[in-house]
Design a protein around this motif. Structure first.
Motif, PDB file in Angstrom:
ATOM      1  N   MET A  21       4.454  -2.252 -12.282  1.00 46.88           N
ATOM      2  CA  MET A  21       3.080  -1.878 -11.940  1.00 46.88           C
ATOM      3  C   MET A  21       2.827  -1.973 -10.435  1.00 46.88           C
ATOM      4  O   MET A  21       2.071  -1.174  -9.883  1.00 46.88           O
ATOM      5  CB  MET A  21       2.083  -2.758 -12.699  1.00 46.88           C
ATOM      6  N   ALA A  22       3.459  -2.916  -9.764  1.00 54.26           N
ATOM      7  CA  ALA A  22       3.324  -2.967  -8.300  1.00 54.26           C
ATOM      8  C   ALA A  22       3.841  -1.668  -7.683  1.00 54.26           C
ATOM      9  O   ALA A  22       3.236  -1.136  -6.737  1.00 54.26           O
ATOM     10  CB  ALA A  22       4.089  -4.174  -7.750  1.00 54.26           C
ATOM     11  N   ASP A  23       4.919  -1.131  -8.235  1.00 50.53           N
ATOM     12  CA  ASP A  23       5.450   0.141  -7.736  1.00 50.53           C
ATOM     13  C   ASP A  23       4.468   1.282  -8.001  1.00 50.53           C
ATOM     14  O   ASP A  23       4.293   2.166  -7.152  1.00 50.53           O
ATOM     15  CB  ASP A  23       6.786   0.453  -8.407  1.00 50.53           C
ATOM     16  N   ILE A  24       3.840   1.290  -9.170  1.00 52.61           N
ATOM     17  CA  ILE A  24       2.880   2.350  -9.503  1.00 52.61           C
ATOM     18  C   ILE A  24       1.677   2.297  -8.557  1.00 52.61           C
ATOM     19  O   ILE A  24       1.190   3.335  -8.085  1.00 52.61           O
ATOM     20  CB  ILE A  24       2.412   2.225 -10.963  1.00 52.61           C
ATOM     21  N   PHE A  25       1.195   1.111  -8.261  1.00 49.21           N
ATOM     22  CA  PHE A  25       0.064   0.957  -7.338  1.00 49.21           C
ATOM     23  C   PHE A  25       0.465   1.239  -5.891  1.00 49.21           C
ATOM     24  O   PHE A  25      -0.386   1.566  -5.067  1.00 49.21           O
ATOM     25  CB  PHE A  25      -0.513  -0.456  -7.415  1.00 49.21           C
ATOM     26  N   GLY A  26       1.746   1.059  -5.588  1.00 49.14           N
ATOM     27  CA  GLY A  26       2.174   1.166  -4.197  1.00 49.14           C
ATOM     28  C   GLY A  26       1.809  -0.066  -3.410  1.00 49.14           C
ATOM     29  O   GLY A  26       1.240   0.019  -2.318  1.00 49.14           O
ATOM     30  N   THR A  27       2.150  -1.241  -3.955  1.00 47.91           N
ATOM     31  CA  THR A  27       1.836  -2.486  -3.269  1.00 47.91           C
ATOM     32  C   THR A  27       3.024  -3.427  -3.304  1.00 47.91           C
ATOM     33  O   THR A  27       3.798  -3.445  -4.268  1.00 47.91           O
ATOM     34  CB  THR A  27       0.613  -3.185  -3.894  1.00 47.91           C
ATOM     35  N   ALA A  28       3.163  -4.209  -2.243  1.00 50.11           N
ATOM     36  CA  ALA A  28       4.209  -5.227  -2.189  1.00 50.11           C
ATOM     37  C   ALA A  28       3.731  -6.543  -2.793  1.00 50.11           C
ATOM     38  O   ALA A  28       4.542  -7.449  -3.027  1.00 50.11           O
ATOM     39  CB  ALA A  28       4.642  -5.447  -0.738  1.00 50.11           C
ATOM     40  N   ASN A  29       2.431  -6.660  -3.052  1.00 49.66           N
ATOM     41  CA  ASN A  29       1.877  -7.896  -3.608  1.00 49.66           C
ATOM     42  C   ASN A  29       1.938  -7.899  -5.134  1.00 49.66           C
ATOM     43  O   ASN A  29       2.039  -6.855  -5.777  1.00 49.66           O
ATOM     44  CB  ASN A  29       0.430  -8.078  -3.161  1.00 49.66           C
ATOM     45  N   GLN A  30       1.840  -9.089  -5.686  1.00 48.74           N
ATOM     46  CA  GLN A  30       1.832  -9.239  -7.145  1.00 48.74           C
ATOM     47  C   GLN A  30       0.550  -8.660  -7.736  1.00 48.74           C
ATOM     48  O   GLN A  30      -0.544  -8.855  -7.193  1.00 48.74           O
ATOM     49  CB  GLN A  30       1.947 -10.721  -7.500  1.00 48.74           C
ATOM     50  N   VAL A  31       0.693  -7.942  -8.827  1.00 52.29           N
ATOM     51  CA  VAL A  31      -0.436  -7.353  -9.537  1.00 52.29           C
ATOM     52  C   VAL A  31      -0.892  -8.312 -10.636  1.00 52.29           C
ATOM     53  O   VAL A  31      -0.105  -9.093 -11.166  1.00 52.29           O
ATOM     54  CB  VAL A  31      -0.002  -5.994 -10.152  1.00 52.29           C
ATOM     55  N   VAL A  32      -2.171  -8.277 -10.970  1.00 55.04           N
ATOM     56  CA  VAL A  32      -2.713  -9.042 -12.084  1.00 55.04           C
ATOM     57  C   VAL A  32      -2.909  -8.103 -13.270  1.00 55.04           C
ATOM     58  O   VAL A  32      -3.449  -7.002 -13.118  1.00 55.04           O
ATOM     59  CB  VAL A  32      -4.053  -9.711 -11.707  1.00 55.04           C
ATOM     60  N   ILE A  33      -2.458  -8.534 -14.443  1.00 58.94           N
ATOM     61  CA  ILE A  33      -2.609  -7.754 -15.671  1.00 58.94           C
ATOM     62  C   ILE A  33      -3.454  -8.553 -16.656  1.00 58.94           C
ATOM     63  O   ILE A  33      -3.091  -9.672 -17.041  1.00 58.94           O
ATOM     64  CB  ILE A  33      -1.247  -7.422 -16.315  1.00 58.94           C
TER      65      ILE A  33
END
Length: 387
Positions: A48-60
């Protein structure tokens, strides 16, 4: 009478769920405190971080997008904070209403529901805010009620040029996984999304992508939060775990949907949706009808809202199409009720599926007494047959 064949679900979300995703969801439920879950959750967090385009951790979260809306607000703001909202349709209005319930003080930049958030109006509002009263700016990337996609990079540029420190909060519930989006590159502070649109899952998962600036604001935020608390979610996520029971089986589905998206390639996914949008608008215009979105640079790749001619009711059209052709189209919401219908063209969708959808719409319009040029379908096919 029972209709043969499958139901055409052509609303702009929840979207159709691929068979392989349904099969993944049907896996036996596992121990969400065991090693198999840790492997699963770590995998989807990275994906999901790749889908958002972010290097930070995503919250699900085990929630719908509405929960992620709330999480974005309560994790970054304080009671009484002023925020700037942009009226682009039904869902931008709902996000503003939620902010009011939390004791925030939103100022709405009014809109006509036919165009996106205006970077220049945002610039003007921020330049007038010399005391930096606005702590956040809330923008819906793809307004599902209108078929309008706001220009987030231009909005970021306008904010930066004013030097205003407000956080940028963006709703991608109906765009993520279907429309090009870059959380880090575009300088977004909190991105909100959900599972039931471009990710091709049932409702039940929602997401926050978070910038370092938003994390710093979180440390100062005093709004109450328990289920939505980023600190607890991020700490658990580092270890591949969650602080409370997750939606285990939908996470299996998410793993499979990420595989599907990456196998096609995100650039190809985005290009496919753009082409579907062009084909749909070509049909609408050839029919002699009006697309609700009026800005060529803001047409949504995931849905098209169509204005019904005077004297015709969009909900009556939708009822005819459902009865005769077993197809569901999106309704007009709030002040657009009865005035527009919405054609979803997102997610697990092929050229032939869209061609069938537009054929059903054309037949439904004819049956409902709307005078349309039957060449509308041909106009769409001319685009679809040239990949």
């Amino acid at each position: 009478m029972t209709n043969s064949g499958r139901h055409f679900l052509q609303i702009p979300g929840p979207s159709n769920v691929p068979d392989s995703v349904l099969h993944a969801i049907s896996m036996p439920t596992i121990d969400h405190r065991g090693p198999d879950f840790k492997e699963l959750f770590s995998h989807v967090l990275t994906g999901m971080a790749d889908i958002f385009g972010t290097a930070n951790q995503v919250v699900i979260y085990p929630a719908t997008g509405t929960g992620a809306w709330e999480a974005a607000l309560v994790n970054t703001l304080n009671s009484g904070d002023e925020i700037l909202c942009c009226e682009t349709g039904h869902f931008s209005s709902l996000w503003k209403a939620m902010a009011e319930k939390w004791g925030l003080k939103p100022t709405m930049i009014t809109g006509d529901w036919r165009t996106g958030a205006d970077p220049e109006k945002i610039r003007e509002a921020l330049e007038a805010d010399s005391d930096h009263r606005f702590k956040a700016i809330c923008v819906v990337h793809n307004e599902t009620s209108t078929g309008v996609t706001s220009r987030i990079p231009e909005i970021r540029k306008a904010i930066d040029e004013t030097g205003h420190p407000a956080l940028l909060l963006v709703d991608t519930i109906s765009s993520l996984g279907s429309v090009d989006y870059r959380h880090d590159e575009w300088g977004v502070d909190v991105t909100v999304s959900g599972s039931q649109k471009g990710l091709m899952l049932p409702p039940g998962l929602s997401f926050n992508a978070i910038s370092d600036k938003a994390l710093a604001a979180h440390q100062q935020s005093t709004l109450p939060k328990s289920v939505w608390n980023w600190t607890e979610m991020l700490e658990s996520g580092k270890n591949g775990m969650t602080p409370y029971t997750p939606s285990t089986n939908i996470l299996y589905g998410l793993k499979e949907s990420l595989r599907i998206l990456n196998e096609e390639g995100l650039d190809n996914v985005f290009a496919r949706h753009i082409r579907f949008g062009k084909a749909t608008r070509a049909a609408v215009e050839a029919w002699g009808l009006e697309v609700l979105c009026t800005n060529e640079n803001e047409h949504s790749p995931v849905l098209t809202a169509v204005v019904m001619p005077e004297g015709h009711d969009a909900d009556e059209l939708r009822a005819i199409i459902l009865e005769k052709f077993n197809m569901s189209l999106g309704a007009g919401l709030s002040k657009l009720k009865g005035r527009v219908f919405r054609i979803g063209h997102l997610g697990d969708l092929s050229d032939l599926t869209l061609a069938g959808t537009l054929a059903g719409v054309q037949m439904g319009l004819q049956l409902s007494g709307v005078k349309v040029d039957p060449g509308g379908l041909d106009a769409a096919l001319d685009i679809l047959k040239h990949k």
